[in-house]
Write a protein that holds these residues in place. Structure first.
Motif, PDB file in Angstrom:
ATOM      1  N   TRP A 212     -12.384   3.178  13.647  1.00 55.87           N
ATOM      2  CA  TRP A 212     -12.291   3.287  12.180  1.00 55.87           C
ATOM      3  C   TRP A 212     -13.520   2.723  11.485  1.00 55.87           C
ATOM      4  O   TRP A 212     -13.821   3.064  10.344  1.00 55.87           O
ATOM      5  CB  TRP A 212     -11.035   2.568  11.664  1.00 55.87           C
ATOM      6  CG  TRP A 212     -10.957   1.098  11.983  1.00 55.87           C
ATOM      7  CD1 TRP A 212     -10.279   0.514  13.007  1.00 55.87           C
ATOM      8  CD2 TRP A 212     -11.581   0.022  11.261  1.00 55.87           C
ATOM      9  NE1 TRP A 212     -10.436  -0.856  12.983  1.00 55.87           N
ATOM     10  CE2 TRP A 212     -11.228  -1.182  11.925  1.00 55.87           C
ATOM     11  CE3 TRP A 212     -12.391  -0.034  10.134  1.00 55.87           C
ATOM     12  CZ2 TRP A 212     -11.673  -2.435  11.494  1.00 55.87           C
ATOM     13  CZ3 TRP A 212     -12.844  -1.283   9.701  1.00 55.87           C
ATOM     14  CH2 TRP A 212     -12.477  -2.463  10.376  1.00 55.87           C
ATOM     15  N   SER A 213     -14.287   1.884  12.201  1.00 52.05           N
ATOM     16  CA  SER A 213     -15.501   1.308  11.627  1.00 52.05           C
ATOM     17  C   SER A 213     -16.737   2.137  11.933  1.00 52.05           C
ATOM     18  O   SER A 213     -17.787   1.932  11.316  1.00 52.05           O
ATOM     19  CB  SER A 213     -15.698  -0.112  12.165  1.00 52.05           C
ATOM     20  OG  SER A 213     -16.780  -0.754  11.533  1.00 52.05           O
TER      21      SER A 213
ATOM     22  N   ARG B 249     -18.175   5.132  11.302  1.00 48.92           N
ATOM     23  CA  ARG B 249     -18.227   6.327  10.457  1.00 48.92           C
ATOM     24  C   ARG B 249     -19.468   6.270   9.578  1.00 48.92           C
ATOM     25  O   ARG B 249     -19.961   5.194   9.254  1.00 48.92           O
ATOM     26  CB  ARG B 249     -16.974   6.416   9.581  1.00 48.92           C
ATOM     27  CG  ARG B 249     -15.689   6.627  10.364  1.00 48.92           C
ATOM     28  CD  ARG B 249     -14.463   6.638   9.452  1.00 48.92           C
ATOM     29  NE  ARG B 249     -14.131   5.317   8.970  1.00 48.92           N
ATOM     30  CZ  ARG B 249     -14.002   4.982   7.686  1.00 48.92           C
ATOM     31  NH1 ARG B 249     -14.228   5.885   6.740  1.00 48.92           N
ATOM     32  NH2 ARG B 249     -13.680   3.751   7.333  1.00 48.92           N
TER      33      ARG B 249
END
Length: 260
Positions: A195-196, A198
């Motif tokens: 999720w980090s 990107r």
């Protein structure tokens, strides 16, 4: 200084274009138009770092891994030193903790956040430019540190490791109202969750912070007129306006008063 630094094939031409940048705190979006510039094909490696700073033998890092940990101030000093070796005009003036950017200089520099995100996306509008496992070293790989550059697939601009491996310093302040003189980091590191990892994710840290998962990628190219204080999505006036927050401060906020 070592005299063998050169940049053939190290930088690639990045076309100009337009990108929408989102500010999560203000929940706003702004459109930025970019002129063409040059950007490192990979993160600056330990070998390239040593060729400029002449510290061969003092670092245990393998030649092909990204130089790390690197502070923002270290990256600025490296860029000026590399410019001197290559015969370019230095991009930065440095006086203590105060750093100015001559946007008309042709020397090496850090990319702005707008330049970085435009280059990372390479024409895509999705959070990543390919399957994460194919393009990035992240927590999914369960490695114990940064890996040799260009070990995974690049994007359509020919850039490698724009996501993963090490976070990359950018020129911009992270938020002059909330985080003082913190500078922005982009791209995620080798131990970050998906999720980090990107293109839109940003992180900030103190310019003298020593962080194991932080390196940088060099940019180059004049992108404005001499004396200008704005270029490629960055504006000194915007930094100053943001720092000029009025009224009671939220807990933990530290506006950058040196700009006022």
């Amino acid at each position: 200084m070592a005299g063998d630094f050169s940049d053939p094939d190290a930088l690639l031409p990045i076309p100009g274009g337009s990108i929408a940048l989102r500010d999560a705190r203000s929940e706003s979006t702004r459109d930025v138009s970019l002129t063409p510039f040059w950007l490192g094909r990979t993160q600056v490696t330990a070998a390239t770092w040593r060729a400029v700073m002449d510290d061969a033998g003092t670092s245990p890092l393998a030649a092909s891994v990204p130089a790390h940990p690197v502070t923002w101030f270290d990256a600025v000093q490296w860029c000026n030193a590399a410019s001197a070796l290559a015969g370019y005009a230095p991009a930065y003036s440095v006086s203590g903790r105060e750093v100015g950017w001559d946007v008309s200089a042709d020397g090496y520099r850090l990319p702005t956040e707008a330049e970085w995100e435009w280059a990372a996306r390479a024409g895509t509008v999705t959070p990543i430019y390919g399957p994460l496992s194919a393009i990035a070293w992240t927590a999914l790989d369960e490695v114990e540190g940064p890996q040799p550059v260009a070990g995974k697939a690049g994007n359509s601009f020919g850039l490698f490791d724009m996501i993963g491996n090490v976070w990359e310093w950018c020129w911009d302040y992270a938020d002059t109202a909330r985080y003082g003189d913190y500078r922005s980091l982009r791209g995620a590191g080798w131990d970050d969750p998906s999720w980090s990892a990107r293109a839109s994710v940003r992180r900030g840290s103190a310019p003298d912070a020593v962080l194991e998962d932080v390196g940088f990628r060099m940019a180059r190219g004049a992108v404005g007129d001499a004396g200008s204080h704005a270029a490629q999505g960055w504006s000194a006036d915007a930094d100053r306006h943001r720092a000029a927050i009025k009224g009671p401060l939220p807990v933990g906020w530290t506006p950058l008063r040196s700009l006022l």
